[in-house]
Scaffold this motif. Sequence first.
Motif, short mmCIF file in Angstrom:
data_model
loop_
_atom_site.label_atom_id
_atom_site.label_comp_id
_atom_site.label_asym_id
_atom_site.label_seq_id
_atom_site.Cartn_x
_atom_site.Cartn_y
_atom_site.Cartn_z
N THR A 1 1.13 -0.85 -0.23
CA THR A 1 -0.16 0.10 -0.07
C THR A 1 0.85 1.38 -0.14
OG1 THR A 1 -0.17 -0.15 2.52
CG2 THR A 1 -2.09 -0.80 1.75
N MET A 2 2.24 0.99 0.37
CA MET A 2 3.39 2.40 -0.40
C MET A 2 3.52 2.16 -1.48
SD MET A 2 3.60 3.85 2.75
CE MET A 2 5.29 4.48 3.13
N ALA A 3 3.15 3.28 -1.88
CA ALA A 3 3.60 4.39 -3.55
C ALA A 3 5.21 4.26 -3.05
CB ALA A 3 3.16 5.08 -3.94
N GLY A 4 6.01 3.11 -4.12
CA GLY A 4 7.61 3.73 -3.99
C GLY A 4 8.24 3.42 -3.26
N PHE A 5 7.68 2.04 -2.38
CA PHE A 5 8.25 0.77 -1.80
C PHE A 5 8.14 -0.33 -2.83
CE2 PHE A 5 7.87 4.86 1.26
CZ PHE A 5 9.33 3.98 1.63
N GLU A 6 8.89 -1.38 -2.47
CA GLU A 6 8.79 -3.28 -2.81
C GLU A 6 8.00 -2.82 -1.54
OE1 GLU A 6 9.17 -4.18 -5.71
OE2 GLU A 6 9.85 -2.09 -6.88
N ILE A 7 7.57 -4.06 -1.82
CA ILE A 7 6.69 -4.74 -0.68
C ILE A 7 7.11 -6.29 -0.21
CG2 ILE A 7 5.38 -7.42 -0.44
CD1 ILE A 7 3.48 -6.04 -3.36
N GLY A 8 7.34 -5.24 0.91
CA GLY A 8 8.47 -6.39 1.78
C GLY A 8 9.19 -5.78 2.46
N ASP A 9 9.62 -3.75 1.84
CA ASP A 9 10.77 -3.34 1.91
C ASP A 9 10.23 -2.67 3.75
OD1 ASP A 9 12.02 -3.40 0.08
OD2 ASP A 9 11.52 -1.15 -0.51
N ILE A 10 11.12 -2.04 4.43
CA ILE A 10 10.97 -1.76 5.65
C ILE A 10 10.21 -0.79 5.81
CG2 ILE A 10 12.39 -1.12 8.08
CD1 ILE A 10 13.49 -3.94 7.62
N VAL A 11 9.69 0.07 5.94
CA VAL A 11 9.46 1.52 5.91
C VAL A 11 9.57 2.31 7.60
CG1 VAL A 11 7.56 1.21 3.93
CG2 VAL A 11 6.83 1.03 6.29
N VAL A 12 8.79 1.42 8.44
CA VAL A 12 9.41 1.92 9.61
C VAL A 12 10.01 0.93 11.06
CG1 VAL A 12 8.51 2.59 12.14
CG2 VAL A 12 7.20 3.33 9.99
N LYS A 13 10.76 1.90 11.49
CA LYS A 13 11.83 0.53 12.56
C LYS A 13 11.19 1.15 13.88
CE LYS A 13 16.30 0.26 9.52
NZ LYS A 13 17.12 -0.25 9.64
N LYS A 14 11.50 -0.20 14.10
CA LYS A 14 11.33 0.17 16.07
C LYS A 14 12.26 0.73 16.39
CE LYS A 14 10.57 -2.79 20.25
NZ LYS A 14 10.84 -3.79 21.00
N GLY A 15 10.94 2.31 17.17
CA GLY A 15 12.24 3.01 18.25
C GLY A 15 12.20 4.43 16.76
N ASP A 16 11.47 4.63 15.79
CA ASP A 16 11.53 5.21 15.15
C ASP A 16 10.53 6.80 15.62
OD1 ASP A 16 13.13 4.26 12.76
OD2 ASP A 16 11.87 3.92 11.42
N VAL A 17 10.98 7.70 15.69
CA VAL A 17 9.69 9.27 16.23
C VAL A 17 8.98 9.99 15.15
CG1 VAL A 17 9.58 10.98 17.17
CG2 VAL A 17 11.40 9.32 18.25
N GLY A 18 7.43 9.61 15.75
CA GLY A 18 6.88 10.94 14.27
C GLY A 18 5.21 11.52 14.73
N TYR A 19 4.98 12.00 14.24
CA TYR A 19 3.49 12.40 14.38
C TYR A 19 2.69 12.69 14.50
CZ TYR A 19 7.75 15.55 16.13
OH TYR A 19 9.05 16.18 16.87
N VAL A 20 1.72 12.42 14.74
CA VAL A 20 0.45 12.18 14.41
C VAL A 20 -0.30 13.22 13.19
CG1 VAL A 20 -2.72 11.69 15.02
CG2 VAL A 20 0.13 10.78 16.65
N ARG A 21 -0.78 12.35 12.26
CA ARG A 21 -0.73 14.09 11.26
C ARG A 21 -1.82 13.62 11.03
NH1 ARG A 21 1.57 14.43 5.48
NH2 ARG A 21 -0.73 16.08 4.42
N ASP A 22 -2.76 12.63 11.24
CA ASP A 22 -4.23 12.32 10.92
C ASP A 22 -4.90 11.28 11.82
OD1 ASP A 22 -6.88 13.07 10.31
OD2 ASP A 22 -6.17 12.74 7.66
N ILE A 23 -6.16 10.75 11.33
CA ILE A 23 -6.74 9.58 12.36
C ILE A 23 -8.06 9.33 11.27
CG2 ILE A 23 -7.86 9.13 14.35
CD1 ILE A 23 -6.46 11.50 16.03
N GLY A 24 -8.70 8.11 11.09
CA GLY A 24 -9.36 7.82 10.46
C GLY A 24 -9.73 5.99 11.33
N VAL A 25 -10.83 6.09 10.85
CA VAL A 25 -11.37 4.47 11.10
C VAL A 25 -11.23 3.23 10.43
CG1 VAL A 25 -13.23 3.91 11.69
CG2 VAL A 25 -12.90 5.56 12.26
N PHE A 26 -11.21 1.69 10.97
CA PHE A 26 -10.75 1.83 10.00
C PHE A 26 -11.96 0.03 10.70
CE2 PHE A 26 -9.02 -3.09 9.43
CZ PHE A 26 -9.12 -3.32 7.80
N LEU A 27 -13.14 -0.39 9.57
CA LEU A 27 -13.77 -1.08 9.91
C LEU A 27 -14.78 -0.85 11.32
CD1 LEU A 27 -11.08 -5.21 9.93
CD2 LEU A 27 -13.36 -3.79 8.14
N SER A 28 -14.78 0.53 11.16
CA SER A 28 -15.72 1.41 11.49
C SER A 28 -15.45 0.72 13.05
CB SER A 28 -17.10 0.74 11.74
OG SER A 28 -17.58 1.17 10.64
#
Length: 117
Positions: free
Chosen positions: A33-60
């Motif tokens: 689901t991530m454009a620009g990355f191959e399936i299986g590529d690591i997109v986040v490592k444990k300990g990475d710091v980020g910021y909440v940008r938005d909140i959505g809902v999955f499966l209600s």
Amino acid sequence: MSTDDREIEVYRAPAYRPGDKVIARKQVKNDGTMAGFEIGDIVVKKGDVGYVRDIGVFLSQFYIYAIDFIERGSIVGMREKEIKPAGTLAAREAEHALQSHIVTRASLAQTAKELPR
């Protein structure tokens, strides 16, 4: 998917808000689901710091937090159990006002109290 053994998160306010600084609890690989990355590529490592940008809902049922990992240059959708706060979170004053399009039990109870009798 059975919800018998899981909390339905949207019945309560989200644990995080846009702007909250968080840390990834686990490594995340691209599931396709991530454009620009191959399936299986690591997109986040444990300990990475980020910021909440938005909140959505999955499966209600679950909140999905769009986390902006600035140093990695990626925005990744993560569940509450996959992140933890980086320090103290800002005070939560009006929980029901965060996402007015999400109806929670708390917001229903508050609305019921405000109705004229």
